[in-house]
Design a protein around this motif. Structure first.
Motif, mmCIF file in Angstrom:
data_model
loop_
_atom_site.group_PDB
_atom_site.id
_atom_site.type_symbol
_atom_site.label_atom_id
_atom_site.label_comp_id
_atom_site.label_asym_id
_atom_site.label_seq_id
_atom_site.Cartn_x
_atom_site.Cartn_y
_atom_site.Cartn_z
ATOM 1 N N VAL A 55 49.179 42.219 37.807
ATOM 2 C CA VAL A 55 48.492 41.430 38.835
ATOM 3 C C VAL A 55 47.269 40.718 38.256
ATOM 4 O O VAL A 55 46.891 39.644 38.723
ATOM 5 N N THR A 56 46.677 41.300 37.216
ATOM 6 C CA THR A 56 45.494 40.674 36.616
ATOM 7 C C THR A 56 45.891 39.468 35.766
ATOM 8 O O THR A 56 45.239 38.427 35.792
ATOM 9 N N GLN A 115 48.278 36.634 38.383
ATOM 10 C CA GLN A 115 47.874 36.759 39.786
ATOM 11 C C GLN A 115 48.702 35.878 40.725
ATOM 12 O O GLN A 115 49.177 36.335 41.760
ATOM 13 N N ILE A 169 42.377 42.950 41.217
ATOM 14 C CA ILE A 169 42.372 42.154 39.988
ATOM 15 C C ILE A 169 41.350 42.721 39.011
ATOM 16 O O ILE A 169 40.188 42.913 39.371
#
Ligand code: SF4
Length: 448
Positions: free
Chosen positions: A155-156, A159, A172
């Motif tokens: 997710v980081t 995104q 994040i």
């Protein structure tokens, strides 16, 4: 009433996966900070001690107990099923698989438990997102009111891709304040990770620090975790005690710079562990995240061995000075030679020292990989080719957009990229060569 939180570590979709002390440490650490303030359930698809393997799970697939077997350091194979390659990876001549407990088992788990308020889902490699997608689909169906939270590397680093997966909240980077606000609970940041969520535990993870002071051009760590920050020693020692109490026999360090500022971080920890060892605590430590050879001194090598470190993985990548300079100058050949010598003289055999070298790096032309592999072998240690994954947002990863579409995380797959860049035959030739070189370390010629 306390909120109920389900923690999920998803299955892996990949060409290859192996339990190299894999634990969802980021998620367990976040959950630990909520210890006593929420009720927790855990479903770890990658738990090789799950009752599925002993046939007690009620799922019809007959598990093969060989997946429960571990090597002497607690590593082993995951249960896996062959599946069709995703369309974008059709041309990769390797079998695609789903690694981890059967999906049916998770569905039964959801049905047999009262719905939770939140479901935390751990994410790791960007290209493992199909496992995350699968979890979200099943939770939405069984527990429509549950709030799904995703956190971790995927997710980081991706995104905008993750935003399309139908989760409710994304964490994040390493900043957890927004998560605490979202769940409405004040954390206790001194708490260790929530290891007691596992019914049975033989392998665990520790971290003495977060982040890394280096900035290698191919690595995601500076982007995801930022600069180097040590953790308080007392907190680490509490977590170590908890792991020992729960039965962990092997502990892997997930630090990205375990040896940096050793005088203030690693050495005080080692001295404490040696004291406990003298009182009977017996745990094996491992370093699956590459150690920086530059910081392996005689003292550090001897203390690590005395504290119970059994396997050493060192990042080397290339013996080419030009490549070393271009990618961040993390470690030079003479430093690797010294490090291997210190470890061997401290009593570590060559088969327990492994040097990682990147296979399929976009600057492979100046990497002189074959020479580098032979150089590592000449030091009497094993080599391991670490397939290159083009991580978006890193200089070397972004450079790879000329070969693959980085907007599709499946194309970051580390088995696929070297084959796309160098071809199947060349990739296999180098892997065969590595196997051959390693045989000289594992079975050295006997003197006649
Ligand atoms: S490769 Fe290792 S040393 Fe380089 S930035 Fe990443 S974690 Fe740090």
């Amino acid at each position: 009433m306390k909120p109920r939180i389900l923690l999920v570590n998803p299955a892996i979709y990949d060409f290859a996966a192996y339990d190299f002390w894999l634990k969802p440490y980021g998620m367990l650490s976040a959950a630990g900070q909520l210890r006593g303030k929420a009720e927790f359930l855990l479903f770890d698809y990658l738990d090789r001690l799950h009752s599925f393997y002993s046939g007690r799970s009620g799922v019809s697939d007959t598990p093969n107990p060989k997946f429960e077997i571990s090597d002497r350091w607690g590593r082993g194979r995951f249960f896996n099923e062959k599946i069709t390659n995703p369309p974008c990876l059709q041309k990769i001549p390797r079998f695609f698989r789903r690694f981890g407990l059967p999906r049916e088992l998770f569905r039964q788990f959801l049905e047999s438990n009262e719905a939770c308020d939140f479901v935390f889902v751990a994410t790791t490699m960007t290209y493992w997102y199909p496992g995350v997608q699968e979890v979200i689909e099943d939770v939405r169906k069984a527990w429509p009111a549950a709030k799904i939270v995703l956190g971790g590397n995927y997710v980081t680093l991706c995104q905008s891709h993750a935003e399309k997966l139908n989760a409710d909240f994304l964490v994040i980077g390493r900043e957890l304040e927004p998560l605490w606000k979202y769940v409405g609970i004040e954390p206790d940041t001194n708490q260790p990770a929530l290891w007691e969520a596992y019914p049975k535990l033989k392998a665990g993870v520790l971290k003495l620090s977060d982040g890394c002071p280096f900035n290698c051009t191919y690595c995601s760590v500076p982007k995801v975790y930022g600069g180097f920050r040590p953790r308080p020693l007392e907190r680490v020692l509490n977590e170590f005690e908890l792991l020992v109490k729960l039965g962990a026999e092997n502990i892997a360090f997930y630090d990205d710079a375990l040896l940096f500022d050793a005088e203030h971080v690693l050495i005080p920890f080692l001295k404490e562990v040696i004291k406990q060892r003298n009182k009977g605590t017996d745990v094996n430590f491992h370093t699956p995240n590459a150690l920086n050879a530059r910081f392996i001194t005689k003292e550090v090598a001897e203390l690590m061995v005395a504290a119970g470190f059994k396997t050493f993985f060192i990042g080397f990548e290339s013996a080419s000075a030009q490549w070393q300079e271009k990618t961040g100058g993390k470690v030079y050949s003479s430093e690797l030679k010294d490090a291997a010598g210190f470890l061997q003289r401290a009593g570590v055999s060559g088969e327990n020292i492994t040097v990682y070298q990147i296979l399929g790096h976009p600057f492979g032309d100046i990497q002189e990989l074959e020479d580098s592999m032979r150089f590592a072998n000449s030091l009497g240690v094993r080599g391991m080719l670490a397939d290159f994954s083009p991580v978006p947002g890193t200089p070397d990863g972004d450079y790879c957009s000329r070969w693959v579409d980085l907007n599709e995380p499946l194309m970051h797959n580390k088995t696929a990229f070297p084959i796309i860049l160098m071809g199947f035959d060349e990739t296999n030739r180098l892997k065969d060569l590595q196997r051959k070189l390693n045989r000289t370390i594992d079975n050295p010629p006997q003197a006649s």
